[in-house]
Write an enzyme that holds these catalytic residues in place. Sequence first.
Site, PDB file in Angstrom:
ATOM      1  N   TYR A  52     -17.641   7.090 -21.462  1.00  0.00           N
ATOM      2  CA  TYR A  52     -16.432   7.608 -20.773  1.00  0.00           C
ATOM      3  C   TYR A  52     -15.210   8.355 -21.302  1.00  0.00           C
ATOM      4  CZ  TYR A  52     -12.508   6.007 -17.663  1.00  0.00           C
ATOM      5  OH  TYR A  52     -11.175   6.135 -16.931  1.00  0.00           O
ATOM      6  N   VAL A  67      -7.466  -7.329 -14.687  1.00  0.00           N
ATOM      7  CA  VAL A  67      -6.480  -8.018 -13.575  1.00  0.00           C
ATOM      8  C   VAL A  67      -7.535  -8.669 -12.455  1.00  0.00           C
ATOM      9  CG1 VAL A  67      -4.864  -7.653 -11.740  1.00  0.00           C
ATOM     10  CG2 VAL A  67      -4.557  -6.870 -14.140  1.00  0.00           C
ATOM     11  N   ASN A 127     -10.828  -9.578 -12.754  1.00  0.00           N
ATOM     12  CA  ASN A 127     -11.469 -10.125 -13.141  1.00  0.00           C
ATOM     13  C   ASN A 127     -11.000 -11.759 -13.478  1.00  0.00           C
ATOM     14  OD1 ASN A 127     -13.914  -9.166 -13.477  1.00  0.00           O
ATOM     15  ND2 ASN A 127     -14.136  -9.173 -15.865  1.00  0.00           N
ATOM     16  N   PHE A 128      -9.704 -11.463 -13.748  1.00  0.00           N
ATOM     17  CA  PHE A 128      -8.667 -12.800 -13.826  1.00  0.00           C
ATOM     18  C   PHE A 128      -8.512 -13.513 -12.508  1.00  0.00           C
ATOM     19  CE2 PHE A 128      -6.512 -10.964 -18.281  1.00  0.00           C
ATOM     20  CZ  PHE A 128      -7.864 -10.931 -18.726  1.00  0.00           C
ATOM     21  N   GLY A 148      -6.898 -12.565 -27.673  1.00  0.00           N
ATOM     22  CA  GLY A 148      -5.700 -12.567 -26.565  1.00  0.00           C
ATOM     23  C   GLY A 148      -4.701 -11.502 -27.165  1.00  0.00           C
ATOM     24  N   GLN A 168      -4.674  -2.029 -29.193  1.00  0.00           N
ATOM     25  CA  GLN A 168      -3.304  -1.768 -28.821  1.00  0.00           C
ATOM     26  C   GLN A 168      -3.211  -0.579 -27.991  1.00  0.00           C
ATOM     27  OE1 GLN A 168      -0.594  -0.826 -32.181  1.00  0.00           O
ATOM     28  NE2 GLN A 168       1.126  -1.783 -31.044  1.00  0.00           N
ATOM     29  N   ARG A 169      -2.534  -0.447 -27.081  1.00  0.00           N
ATOM     30  CA  ARG A 169      -2.257   0.628 -26.136  1.00  0.00           C
ATOM     31  C   ARG A 169      -0.979   0.690 -25.383  1.00  0.00           C
ATOM     32  NH1 ARG A 169      -6.724   1.045 -21.976  1.00  0.00           N
ATOM     33  NH2 ARG A 169      -7.963   1.979 -23.682  1.00  0.00           N
TER      34      ARG A 169
HETATM   35  P1  NAD Z   1     -12.768   3.321  -8.805  1.00  0.00           P
HETATM   36  O1  NAD Z   1     -14.204   3.050  -9.649  1.00  0.00           O
HETATM   37  O2  NAD Z   1     -12.133   2.355  -8.074  1.00  0.00           O
HETATM   38  O3  NAD Z   1     -12.920   4.670  -7.954  1.00  0.00           O
HETATM   39  C1  NAD Z   1     -13.843   5.951  -8.512  1.00  0.00           C
HETATM   40  C2  NAD Z   1     -14.214   6.268  -7.145  1.00  0.00           C
HETATM   41  O4  NAD Z   1     -15.151   7.486  -7.611  1.00  0.00           O
HETATM   42  C3  NAD Z   1     -15.267   5.348  -6.319  1.00  0.00           C
HETATM   43  O5  NAD Z   1     -14.881   5.448  -5.134  1.00  0.00           O
HETATM   44  C4  NAD Z   1     -16.703   5.859  -6.515  1.00  0.00           C
HETATM   45  O6  NAD Z   1     -17.582   5.813  -5.613  1.00  0.00           O
HETATM   46  C5  NAD Z   1     -16.426   7.379  -6.728  1.00  0.00           C
HETATM   47  N1  NAD Z   1     -17.322   8.082  -7.575  1.00  0.00           N
HETATM   48  C6  NAD Z   1     -17.692   7.846  -8.886  1.00  0.00           C
HETATM   49  N2  NAD Z   1     -18.623   8.792  -9.380  1.00  0.00           N
HETATM   50  C7  NAD Z   1     -18.893   9.593  -8.261  1.00  0.00           C
HETATM   51  C8  NAD Z   1     -19.687  10.768  -8.121  1.00  0.00           C
HETATM   52  N3  NAD Z   1     -20.701  11.060  -9.082  1.00  0.00           N
HETATM   53  N4  NAD Z   1     -19.795  11.194  -6.735  1.00  0.00           N
HETATM   54  C9  NAD Z   1     -18.957  11.033  -5.951  1.00  0.00           C
HETATM   55  N5  NAD Z   1     -18.115   9.707  -6.136  1.00  0.00           N
HETATM   56  C10 NAD Z   1     -18.238   9.173  -7.443  1.00  0.00           C
HETATM   57  O7  NAD Z   1     -11.867   3.822 -10.161  1.00  0.00           O
HETATM   58  P2  NAD Z   1     -10.307   3.902 -10.052  1.00  0.00           P
HETATM   59  O8  NAD Z   1      -9.722   3.014 -10.691  1.00  0.00           O
HETATM   60  O9  NAD Z   1      -9.792   4.263  -8.569  1.00  0.00           O
HETATM   61  O10 NAD Z   1     -10.003   5.364 -10.767  1.00  0.00           O
HETATM   62  C11 NAD Z   1      -9.975   6.657 -10.236  1.00  0.00           C
HETATM   63  C12 NAD Z   1      -9.980   7.630 -11.363  1.00  0.00           C
HETATM   64  O11 NAD Z   1      -8.657   7.657 -12.094  1.00  0.00           O
HETATM   65  C13 NAD Z   1     -11.307   7.914 -12.032  1.00  0.00           C
HETATM   66  O12 NAD Z   1     -11.546   9.122 -12.525  1.00  0.00           O
HETATM   67  C14 NAD Z   1     -10.775   7.169 -13.538  1.00  0.00           C
HETATM   68  O13 NAD Z   1     -11.566   7.460 -14.790  1.00  0.00           O
HETATM   69  C15 NAD Z   1      -9.416   7.406 -13.400  1.00  0.00           C
HETATM   70  N6  NAD Z   1      -8.446   6.449 -14.386  1.00  0.00           N
HETATM   71  C16 NAD Z   1      -8.175   5.295 -13.602  1.00  0.00           C
HETATM   72  C17 NAD Z   1      -7.435   4.075 -14.439  1.00  0.00           C
HETATM   73  C18 NAD Z   1      -7.266   3.120 -13.637  1.00  0.00           C
HETATM   74  O14 NAD Z   1      -6.549   2.245 -14.711  1.00  0.00           O
HETATM   75  N7  NAD Z   1      -7.432   2.566 -12.484  1.00  0.00           N
HETATM   76  C19 NAD Z   1      -7.063   4.432 -15.871  1.00  0.00           C
HETATM   77  C20 NAD Z   1      -7.458   5.829 -16.299  1.00  0.00           C
HETATM   78  C21 NAD Z   1      -8.142   6.762 -15.638  1.00  0.00           C
HETATM   79  N1  UDP Z   2     -10.778  -8.029 -20.695  1.00  0.00           N
HETATM   80  C1  UDP Z   2     -10.779  -9.423 -20.837  1.00  0.00           C
HETATM   81  N2  UDP Z   2     -11.652 -10.037 -19.955  1.00  0.00           N
HETATM   82  C2  UDP Z   2     -12.101  -9.537 -18.757  1.00  0.00           C
HETATM   83  C3  UDP Z   2     -11.921  -8.127 -18.630  1.00  0.00           C
HETATM   84  C4  UDP Z   2     -11.206  -7.460 -19.466  1.00  0.00           C
HETATM   85  O1  UDP Z   2     -10.628 -10.152 -21.845  1.00  0.00           O
HETATM   86  O2  UDP Z   2     -12.750 -10.196 -17.874  1.00  0.00           O
HETATM   87  C5  UDP Z   2      -9.888  -7.372 -21.807  1.00  0.00           C
HETATM   88  C6  UDP Z   2     -10.559  -6.302 -22.246  1.00  0.00           C
HETATM   89  O3  UDP Z   2     -11.826  -6.591 -23.361  1.00  0.00           O
HETATM   90  C7  UDP Z   2      -9.405  -5.330 -22.812  1.00  0.00           C
HETATM   91  C8  UDP Z   2      -8.350  -5.605 -21.792  1.00  0.00           C
HETATM   92  O4  UDP Z   2      -8.799  -6.860 -21.071  1.00  0.00           O
HETATM   93  O5  UDP Z   2      -9.053  -5.777 -23.977  1.00  0.00           O
HETATM   94  C9  UDP Z   2      -8.186  -4.600 -20.621  1.00  0.00           C
HETATM   95  O6  UDP Z   2      -9.535  -4.468 -20.144  1.00  0.00           O
HETATM   96  P1  UDP Z   2      -9.965  -3.388 -18.705  1.00  0.00           P
HETATM   97  O7  UDP Z   2     -11.377  -3.582 -18.692  1.00  0.00           O
HETATM   98  O8  UDP Z   2      -8.845  -3.872 -17.464  1.00  0.00           O
HETATM   99  O9  UDP Z   2      -9.308  -2.161 -19.221  1.00  0.00           O
HETATM  100  P2  UDP Z   2      -9.746  -1.023 -20.471  1.00  0.00           P
HETATM  101  O10 UDP Z   2      -8.234  -0.933 -21.013  1.00  0.00           O
HETATM  102  O11 UDP Z   2     -10.436  -1.706 -21.524  1.00  0.00           O
HETATM  103  O12 UDP Z   2     -10.062   0.062 -19.785  1.00  0.00           O
END
Ligand code: NAD
Ligand code: UDP
Length: 324
Positions: free
Chosen positions: A145, A188, A190-191, A207, A280-281
């Site tokens: 990723y 979120v 999962n919790f 934590g 940390q982020r």
């Molecule tokens: P999500 O998994 O809910 O949505 C992703 C969507 O893409 C799904 O509907 C999935 O079916 C579709 N998809 C995946 N691979 C595909 C493929 N090969 N062909 C067609 N469709 C495909 O994720 P999200 O949280 O909505 O994230 C959306 C985008 O934002 C992603 O690119 C993710 O990397 C990026 N992003 C999200 C977060 C976040 O916190 N939600 C953070 C950083 C980046």
């Molecule tokens: N995390 C956790 N329990 C869970 C899922 C996630 O403790 O059931 C932790 C995970 O290890 C990370 C943080 O929560 O430290 C955020 O995780 P998430 O998968 O939401 O996003 P990430 O920032 O890792 O992409």
Amino acid sequence: MAVLVTGGAGFLGHHLVKLLLDEGKEVIVFDNLWTGSAKNVRYFEKHPSFTFKHCDIRERLPDVGHIEQIYHLACPASPDRFEESPVEILETCFQGTKNIFDLGVKRGARVLIASTSETYGDPLTSPQSEQYRGNVNCFGPRSCYDEGKRIAESLAYAYHHKHGLQVRIARIFNAYGPQMQLHDGRAVPNFIASAMEGQSIVVYGDGNATRCFQYASDCVEGLHRLMNSDHDSPVNIGSDVEMPIGLIADMVARVVAEKMGQANCVDVTFLPQREDDPTQRQPDIGLAKRVLGWAPKVELEEGLDRTVDWFLAEKGMASGSRRA
Ligand code: NAD
Ligand code: UDP
């Protein structure tokens, strides 16, 4: 104006499609429902300006007519998927993004890519500004990723300089909200799932790892502003309110117990930290404030309240919310 949203059946895709339809755009979604849901598609299917094309962006893309903008969101985002399907994720990030860029060039459309805070890896500096080059392990469980998204940014640079493609790059930091899958695997949902099911919440590590969580509507507003801005290099889109994950687990447990009318919250179980899990982020969002006039508005307590209400309603469980 016609707009293509890849990944429009996913969590953020749903909120973005809604925003675009509400402002009168014609919206086409490409999605293979890998991590998204058919329910998210059904939500819009009667809308006259909505079209859904079931397709995998790694393959030959369906024909679309004139489009002016492409929001490219298609990619699994939950760390649970990284270990399950690393090769497919890499293919989606590289071949899928390349296919979308080729379509953008062919149609003369501007393309925004959903990049991520994970391009910074396990950061050695905080907060992370767009200048930070990151600390990513290219040979580990998250690398499909992290490196996949870095190559997508690299492709954006190459297509911009080689083919004149207009690109926008959003580095999204942890977003949450309604329309996530209950068993998505991210913190979120999962919790919330554990608290609703009366199971202990699992926290990896002690934590104290931190994240900054932004609510879905804030995030898609940021993407929309970036798409319509002149800024063609990466911009962080996130909340800068940093919190330990253990505290977020406690907050979720409390909100769920309150809404379910339970006297006691579920407890928290600590398991070993996962490999390469960032400790940390926190984004520096100065650039987004300056160039987009954007900052998140929904506070965590309010956003969790709305999210838990949504999950309870989905499960047909009543909520005793103060704000419901
Ligand atoms: P999500 O998994 O809910 O949505 C992703 C969507 O893409 C799904 O509907 C999935 O079916 C579709 N998809 C995946 N691979 C595909 C493929 N090969 N062909 C067609 N469709 C495909 O994720 P999200 O949280 O909505 O994230 C959306 C985008 O934002 C992603 O690119 C993710 O990397 C990026 N992003 C999200 C977060 C976040 O916190 N939600 C953070 C950083 C980046
Ligand atoms: N995390 C956790 N329990 C869970 C899922 C996630 O403790 O059931 C932790 C995970 O290890 C990370 C943080 O929560 O430290 C955020 O995780 P998430 O998968 O939401 O996003 P990430 O920032 O890792 O992409």
